[in-house]
Write an enzyme that holds these catalytic residues in place. Structure first.
Site, PDB file in Angstrom:
ATOM      1  N   TYR A 146     125.482  17.001  12.791  1.00 56.73           N
ATOM      2  CA  TYR A 146     124.603  18.025  13.496  1.00 56.73           C
ATOM      3  C   TYR A 146     125.341  18.547  14.286  1.00 56.73           C
ATOM      4  CZ  TYR A 146     120.490  14.981  11.498  1.00 56.73           C
ATOM      5  OH  TYR A 146     119.521  14.668  10.956  1.00 56.73           O
ATOM      6  N   GLY A 171     106.161  22.753  14.476  1.00 54.67           N
ATOM      7  CA  GLY A 171     104.995  23.316  15.196  1.00 54.67           C
ATOM      8  C   GLY A 171     103.796  24.397  14.702  1.00 54.67           C
ATOM      9  N   LEU A 185     106.813  16.937  13.190  1.00 51.70           N
ATOM     10  CA  LEU A 185     105.917  17.812  13.944  1.00 51.70           C
ATOM     11  C   LEU A 185     105.501  19.027  13.242  1.00 51.70           C
ATOM     12  CD1 LEU A 185     107.241  17.382  17.668  1.00 51.70           C
ATOM     13  CD2 LEU A 185     104.947  16.637  16.790  1.00 51.70           C
ATOM     14  N   ALA A 186     106.376  18.950  12.076  1.00 53.18           N
ATOM     15  CA  ALA A 186     106.037  20.447  11.194  1.00 53.18           C
ATOM     16  C   ALA A 186     106.413  21.675  11.788  1.00 53.18           C
ATOM     17  CB  ALA A 186     104.706  20.473  10.648  1.00 53.18           C
TER      18      ALA A 186
END
Length: 317
Positions: A53, A227, A224-225
């Site tokens: 990351y 947004g 949360l897709a």
């Protein structure tokens, strides 16, 4: 053998600045501190990392916060992942779960995180060249050294977990998969067995059932897709997504909560005990997830199915 309503996990992929090799500074460390405070403020204990990351900077800025925050490490849990190599040996991406790579990557993560151990190590992706004996040897050594306390996987099917578990002396306790109201393959596969529409979904049927039956926590990344249902511009949405965003807003108003909590509550309502990984770096949006478990407990079957049918854009068989 349900696992309850799961727990919220904070995903640290957004911390540390850019994905390139540039360094981080005080702004990125301060951002990480603010995010950690916001996540802990809604009851999050487990923070999710991976060695890749932000090219290692997500772990590094988190480690800086740990170093300057006395007692913080003892009050949270950390997990990180290894197994993906980026931009090495002439390849954009390849996987490496060899014994040497696991040891090298975990030691690098511990150094960046400025900690002696991680509570949970996840194997990030299935490696077709993986030798389960090598994985078992590496994990056994790391546990004997006190550097890793538990083992999990990510992006693996039930069959892959079972294959690996046969060689391990320690149980696999978690499987992190993309699961959300937007990415619904995991639930579609359960009702599209022996149905033509099922050919459009690649999720390996039986994985959720395997995890529940064997006490493997399901961690949902992308929960949360991005947004899509709780903040994206309406012009970017399909008709089904727009209708679902409206439905989430209506339910949130009825329940006196936020669309984010309803969205995560839909995941957590599932009896598999799914634990959503929340990755937003906006402290206000983190706070908006606070009611998810309560929403899950109070969500009716009709509300749950209503959101699913709305998101898929047509009825279930």
């Amino acid at each position: 053998m349900a696992n309850g309503h799961g727990r919220l996990i904070y995903g640290c992929m957004g911390l540390g600045g850019s994905w390139d090799g540039t360094s981080y500074g005080a702004a990125e460390i301060d951002q990480a501190a603010a995010v950690i405070d916001a996540a802990r403020g809604i009851g999050v204990e487990l923070f999710d990392h991976a060695d890749i990351y932000r090219s290692g900077k997500s772990e590094a800025v988190f480690g800086e916060v740990l170093a300057r925050s006395q007692g913080l490490r003892e009050n949270i849990k950390l997990q990180t992942k290894c197994g993906i190599r980026l931009g090495e040996r002439g390849l954009d991406t390849h996987y490496d779960l060899s014994r040497e790579a696991i040891l090298e990557r975990v030691n690098g993560s511990l150094k960046r995180l400025q900690t002696d151990y991680v509570d949970l190590l996840l194997l990030h992706r299935p490696d077709p060249l993986m030798d389960p004996h090598e994985v078992a040897a590496a994990v056994g050594q790391l546990m004997a050294e006190g550097k890793v306390r538990q083992l999990g996987v990510s992006n693996m099917s039930g069959a892959q977990i079972a294959f690996l578990q046969d060689e391990l002396e320690t149980p696999i306790v978690a499987n992190q998969l993309e699961m959300s109201l937007l990415r619904r393959d995991w639930v579609e596969s359960t009702v599209l067995v022996n149905h033509p529409e099922g050919r459009g979904y690649s999720f390996p049927h039986g994985t959720v059932e395997y995890c529940v039956a064997n006490g493997v926590e399901l961690q949902a990344y992308g929960s949360l897709a991005q947004g899509r249902f709780t903040g994206a511009q309406s012009a970017e949405l399909s008709l089904a997504e727009s209708a679902t965003a409206d439905k989430l807003a209506e339910l949130a108003a009825e329940k006196n909560t936020t669309p984010e909590s309803v969205l995560l509550g839909w995941l957590m309502k599932h009896p598999a005990g799914i634990s959503p990984v929340v990755g937003t770096t906006n402290p206000a949006r983190i706070q908006a997830c606070a009611d998810a478990a309560g929403v899950a407990a109070g969500m009716s079957r009709a509300e749950w199915y209503g959101l699913w049918v709305s998101a898929r854009g047509n009825n279930i068989p």
